[in-house]
Scaffold this motif. Structure first.
Motif, short mmCIF file in Angstrom:
data_model
loop_
_atom_site.label_atom_id
_atom_site.label_comp_id
_atom_site.label_asym_id
_atom_site.label_seq_id
_atom_site.Cartn_x
_atom_site.Cartn_y
_atom_site.Cartn_z
N VAL A 78 -21.83 -34.64 -10.65
CA VAL A 78 -20.64 -35.47 -10.43
C VAL A 78 -19.93 -35.10 -9.13
CG1 VAL A 78 -18.37 -36.13 -11.31
CG2 VAL A 78 -20.32 -35.94 -12.87
N LYS A 82 -19.66 -37.55 -5.75
CA LYS A 82 -18.39 -37.94 -5.12
C LYS A 82 -18.40 -37.59 -3.63
CE LYS A 82 -15.54 -37.53 -9.28
NZ LYS A 82 -14.45 -36.79 -9.96
N ALA A 85 -20.66 -40.00 -1.81
CA ALA A 85 -19.99 -41.28 -1.60
C ALA A 85 -19.11 -41.21 -0.36
CB ALA A 85 -19.15 -41.65 -2.82
N GLU A 86 -18.34 -40.12 -0.25
CA GLU A 86 -17.46 -39.95 0.92
C GLU A 86 -18.26 -39.93 2.22
OE1 GLU A 86 -15.15 -36.28 3.05
OE2 GLU A 86 -15.25 -36.24 0.86
N CYS A 100 -23.16 -44.19 -5.41
CA CYS A 100 -22.82 -42.80 -5.76
C CYS A 100 -21.48 -42.73 -6.49
CB CYS A 100 -22.77 -41.93 -4.51
SG CYS A 100 -24.38 -41.58 -3.78
N ALA A 101 -20.48 -43.46 -5.99
CA ALA A 101 -19.15 -43.43 -6.60
C ALA A 101 -19.18 -43.96 -8.02
CB ALA A 101 -18.17 -44.23 -5.75
N ALA A 104 -20.96 -41.54 -10.32
CA ALA A 104 -20.09 -40.40 -10.60
C ALA A 104 -19.09 -40.75 -11.70
CB ALA A 104 -19.35 -39.97 -9.33
N TYR A 105 -18.53 -41.96 -11.63
CA TYR A 105 -17.56 -42.34 -12.68
C TYR A 105 -18.25 -42.62 -14.01
CZ TYR A 105 -13.80 -44.24 -15.32
OH TYR A 105 -12.88 -44.43 -16.31
N ASP A 111 -12.13 -39.27 -15.89
CA ASP A 111 -11.41 -39.12 -14.61
C ASP A 111 -10.92 -40.50 -14.17
OD1 ASP A 111 -10.43 -38.53 -12.13
OD2 ASP A 111 -12.25 -37.56 -11.37
N TYR A 114 -10.01 -41.28 -10.39
CA TYR A 114 -11.17 -41.57 -9.56
C TYR A 114 -11.73 -42.96 -9.88
CZ TYR A 114 -15.54 -40.99 -7.01
OH TYR A 114 -16.58 -41.16 -6.12
N CYS A 118 -12.09 -46.03 -7.31
CA CYS A 118 -13.38 -46.69 -7.13
C CYS A 118 -13.25 -48.20 -7.32
CB CYS A 118 -14.38 -46.10 -8.14
SG CYS A 118 -16.05 -46.76 -8.01
#
Length: 202
Positions: A78, A82, A85-86, A100-101, A104-105, A111, A114, A118
């Motif tokens: 995770v 994140k 993604a950045e 990716c984002a 991750a969620y 979360d 986040y 997103c």
């Protein structure tokens, strides 16, 4: 352990470890285990920190290769996703960044901050279908935070789903009272759903 001097062993602070041992011997092992896990995570993320450096030096091709290798090796990390993604956003690779984002969620739906970030970014990018999927995951968390629920109602509104937005605005207004912005949000979706009388009251 009682003779430990000031300093660190790797990422382990000796004074903190000594304190843990003094209070409860068993807790020292928990402290060591936690520190070891944090160190292990940092080691796993090291390729991404290297990718960041490559981006800053303009080595785009090498950075993309590094990111691809990380995703193959750690597909469900995770924190790594994140960071990926950045970095993909910085490289202008929006499809990869959002993939990716969102993943991750998916892996950490609790979360909500986040998840909302997103969803709003997906909306800004015109990806309403993906934003709606994230919003439905957010709704399933059934948060008791009225500010998060108000933000979620806004996401549903932008996704043209006023019926799904309505209960979140109602929850926020009930929790926070006569906040003009919240009442305006609620009245807006009430009009969209045909509840014009209720909207006029707000």
């Amino acid at each position: 352990l009682a003779s430990l001097s000031l300093g660190k062993i790797g990422n382990v602070d000796k004074m903190e470890l000594k304190a843990a041992w003094t209070q409860e011997p068993g807790s020292a092992w928990s402290y060591l285990l936690l520190a070891g896990r944090e160190q292990s995570m940092e080691m796993k993320l090291q390729p991404l920190h290297e990718a960041r450096g490559l981006i800053e030096r303009g080595s785009t091709t090498a950075a993309l290769a590094q990111l691809a290798q990380f995703r193959e090796a750690e597909p469900d990390n995770v924190a790594g996703l994140k960071l990926c993604a950045e970095l993909y956003f910085r490289l202008g690779r929006r499809d990869d960044a959002f993939a990716c984002a969102m993943h991750a969620y998916d892996l950490d739906p609790a979360d909500m901050v986040y998840g909302l970030d997103c969803a709003f970014n997906l909306i800004r990018d015109g990806r309403r279908r993906d934003a709606l999927r994230v919003a439905e995951l957010l709704a399933a968390q059934d948060s008791e935070d009225p500010h998060l629920r108000d933000a979620l109602g806004t996401v549903f509104t932008y996704c043209e789903q006023p019926e799904q937005a309505l209960p979140h605005f109602e929850f926020a207004c009930a929790a926070l009272g006569n906040d003009p912005q919240l009442l305006s949000n609620l009245a807006s979706v009430q009009r969209m759903t045909g509840a014009t009388k209720a909207a006029q009251e707000n």
